[in-house]
Design an enzyme around this catalytic site. Structure first.
Site, PDB file in Angstrom:
ATOM      1  N   HIS A 188     -16.270 -39.660  10.839  1.00 17.03           N
ATOM      2  CA  HIS A 188     -17.025 -40.760  10.235  1.00 17.03           C
ATOM      3  C   HIS A 188     -18.140 -41.260  11.147  1.00 17.03           C
ATOM      4  O   HIS A 188     -18.951 -42.087  10.733  1.00 17.03           O
ATOM      5  CB  HIS A 188     -16.082 -41.918   9.874  1.00 17.03           C
ATOM      6  CG  HIS A 188     -15.229 -41.637   8.679  1.00 17.03           C
ATOM      7  ND1 HIS A 188     -14.212 -42.470   8.264  1.00 17.03           N
ATOM      8  CD2 HIS A 188     -15.234 -40.598   7.795  1.00 17.03           C
ATOM      9  CE1 HIS A 188     -13.628 -41.963   7.194  1.00 17.03           C
ATOM     10  NE2 HIS A 188     -14.232 -40.828   6.882  1.00 17.03           N
ATOM     11  N   HIS A 241     -12.720 -31.724   1.777  1.00 16.90           N
ATOM     12  CA  HIS A 241     -12.246 -31.875   0.405  1.00 16.90           C
ATOM     13  C   HIS A 241     -11.711 -30.552  -0.144  1.00 16.90           C
ATOM     14  O   HIS A 241     -10.778 -30.552  -0.955  1.00 16.90           O
ATOM     15  CB  HIS A 241     -13.365 -32.411  -0.487  1.00 16.90           C
ATOM     16  CG  HIS A 241     -13.620 -33.869  -0.316  1.00 16.90           C
ATOM     17  ND1 HIS A 241     -13.957 -34.699  -1.366  1.00 16.90           N
ATOM     18  CD2 HIS A 241     -13.573 -34.668   0.782  1.00 16.90           C
ATOM     19  CE1 HIS A 241     -14.118 -35.944  -0.915  1.00 16.90           C
ATOM     20  NE2 HIS A 241     -13.901 -35.939   0.382  1.00 16.90           N
ATOM     21  N   ARG A 262     -17.784 -32.843   4.901  1.00 16.10           N
ATOM     22  CA  ARG A 262     -16.992 -33.498   3.852  1.00 16.10           C
ATOM     23  C   ARG A 262     -16.588 -32.502   2.764  1.00 16.10           C
ATOM     24  O   ARG A 262     -15.451 -32.532   2.272  1.00 16.10           O
ATOM     25  CB  ARG A 262     -17.810 -34.649   3.255  1.00 16.10           C
ATOM     26  CG  ARG A 262     -17.070 -35.486   2.234  1.00 16.10           C
ATOM     27  CD  ARG A 262     -17.832 -36.764   1.916  1.00 16.10           C
ATOM     28  NE  ARG A 262     -17.179 -37.510   0.844  1.00 16.10           N
ATOM     29  CZ  ARG A 262     -17.689 -37.728  -0.362  1.00 16.10           C
ATOM     30  NH1 ARG A 262     -18.900 -37.253  -0.660  1.00 16.10           N
ATOM     31  NH2 ARG A 262     -17.030 -38.405  -1.262  1.00 16.10           N
ATOM     32  N   ASN A 269     -15.165 -36.263  -5.820  1.00 19.17           N
ATOM     33  CA  ASN A 269     -16.039 -35.143  -5.468  1.00 19.17           C
ATOM     34  C   ASN A 269     -17.420 -35.188  -6.112  1.00 19.17           C
ATOM     35  O   ASN A 269     -18.273 -34.345  -5.829  1.00 19.17           O
ATOM     36  CB  ASN A 269     -15.366 -33.817  -5.833  1.00 19.17           C
ATOM     37  CG  ASN A 269     -14.182 -33.501  -4.942  1.00 19.17           C
ATOM     38  OD1 ASN A 269     -14.072 -34.030  -3.826  1.00 19.17           O
ATOM     39  ND2 ASN A 269     -13.276 -32.659  -5.419  1.00 19.17           N
TER      40      ASN A 269
END
Length: 321
Positions: free
Chosen positions: A189, A66, A62, A93
């Site tokens: 996911h 990001h 992740r 974040n």
């Protein structure tokens, strides 16, 4: 600069049977002479951390995602600001974690090869190796990225868990990624964990009338309500119930049963191409998912990169030189 606008070499990676063009400035053997043990050092540190806490695999993946979606894969999400106005201070974040793994890997590299390996490359390798630790797919990581010097909270505009398919496709297209990349990377996911705070309105008050999102399986909504009370914003929720500790294609089964946790999961059934991919993975038990994920991760790693004389090689990943 989008991938489609990058000047690419006529060099191709073999990624489990598929080919991806490598942008100019990157090379699989970039550190061969100046830091030949770079990948081994990063892998050793990553294994040490992730083997002790396997949930770090999803967390580090992740962080990488990001980073690449804001100013490209330049390590800018790693930067700290005394004024709390860097990317990592933006609301999406604040829940990022795993920075300590990147810092530990960078520290080990600095002892062996001072000011040679960029934090952007470290993060790319850590994300790959973290997934491998939990028996997920491997992908090659061409190296040579440079570190960005700018990190602005105001620039954080990530694909939203509340977004519909049109907005998500635009998010990905803007970064040179396509519809297939969208659905494939959503498959990450399978190891994701969220919290009740991000889904409570979806299951309790979707339109302001005390209802739930009609695109959700009613039985799944009942299950979620047992775990998430209306005022509960902290309890964790698995994004791929029953398979969250295993990197596999089970996520697509969940989505096909209308049990996607986020709107951004469920909306993958609203587009013919993404729905077809989901249906295929369900029908074939994920026969191509690992290969597809590897290819899309390689492409993600090329988004708006800095190479050559652009950027810098940070001494510490949280601070510009």
């Amino acid at each position: 600069m989008a991938i489609k606008n990058l000047l690419v070499l006529t060099v191709f990676l073999s990624v489990l049977g598929v080919s991806v063009a490598i942008p100019k400035g990157l090379d699989l053997n970039y550190y061969k002479h100046r830091c030949p043990d770079a990948e081994a050092i990063v892998r050793r540190v990553t294994v040490q951390y992730v083997s002790r806490q396997t949930s770090l695999a999803a967390a580090l993946l992740r962080v990488y995602f990001h980073d690449c979606f804001v100013r490209g894969c330049d390590g800018s999400v790693l930067l700290k600001s005394p004024n709390k106005d860097a990317e990592r201070d933006a609301i999406p974040n604040l829940s990022l974690r795993g920075y300590e793994v990147v810092d530990a890997a960078k520290s080990a590299l600095e002892k062996k090869c001072p000011r040679v390996v960029s934090c952007a490359d470290v993060l790319a390798l850590v994300a790959r190796d973290a997934v491998l630790v939990i028996n997920g797919p491997w992908w090659p990581v061409p190296l040579g990225r440079r570190d960005g010097r700018i990190s602005r909270k105001s620039e954080v505009n990530l694909p939203s868990p509340f977004a519909g398919i049109a907005a998500l496709k635009k998010n990905f297209f803007d970064k040179g990624l396509n519809t297939k990349d969208l659905v494939v990377l959503s498959g990450a996911h399978t190891i994701g964990i969220s919290n009740c705070g991000l889904i409570n309105s979806r299951i309790y008050n979707f339109t302001g009338k005390g209802d739930f999102d009609p695109s959700m399986n009613p039985s799944y909504v009942r299950t979620l309500k047992k775990r998430c009370k209306p005022t509960d914003f902290r309890t964790s929720v698995e994004m791929d119930p029953g398979s969250v500790k295993k990197f596999d294609s089970h996520y697509f089964n969940i989505v096909s049963q209308k049990k996607g946790l986020f709107t951004s999961d469920s909306t993958l059934l609203d587009d013919p191409e993404t729905k077809r991919y989901i249906d295929t993975q369900v029908a074939t038990a994920g026969s191509s998912f690992n290969k597809d994920f590897s290819e899309s991760m390689v492409k993600l790693g090329f988004v708006e990169i800095l190479t050559g004389n652009k950027g810098e090689i940070r001494r510490k990943c949280a601070f510009v030189n």
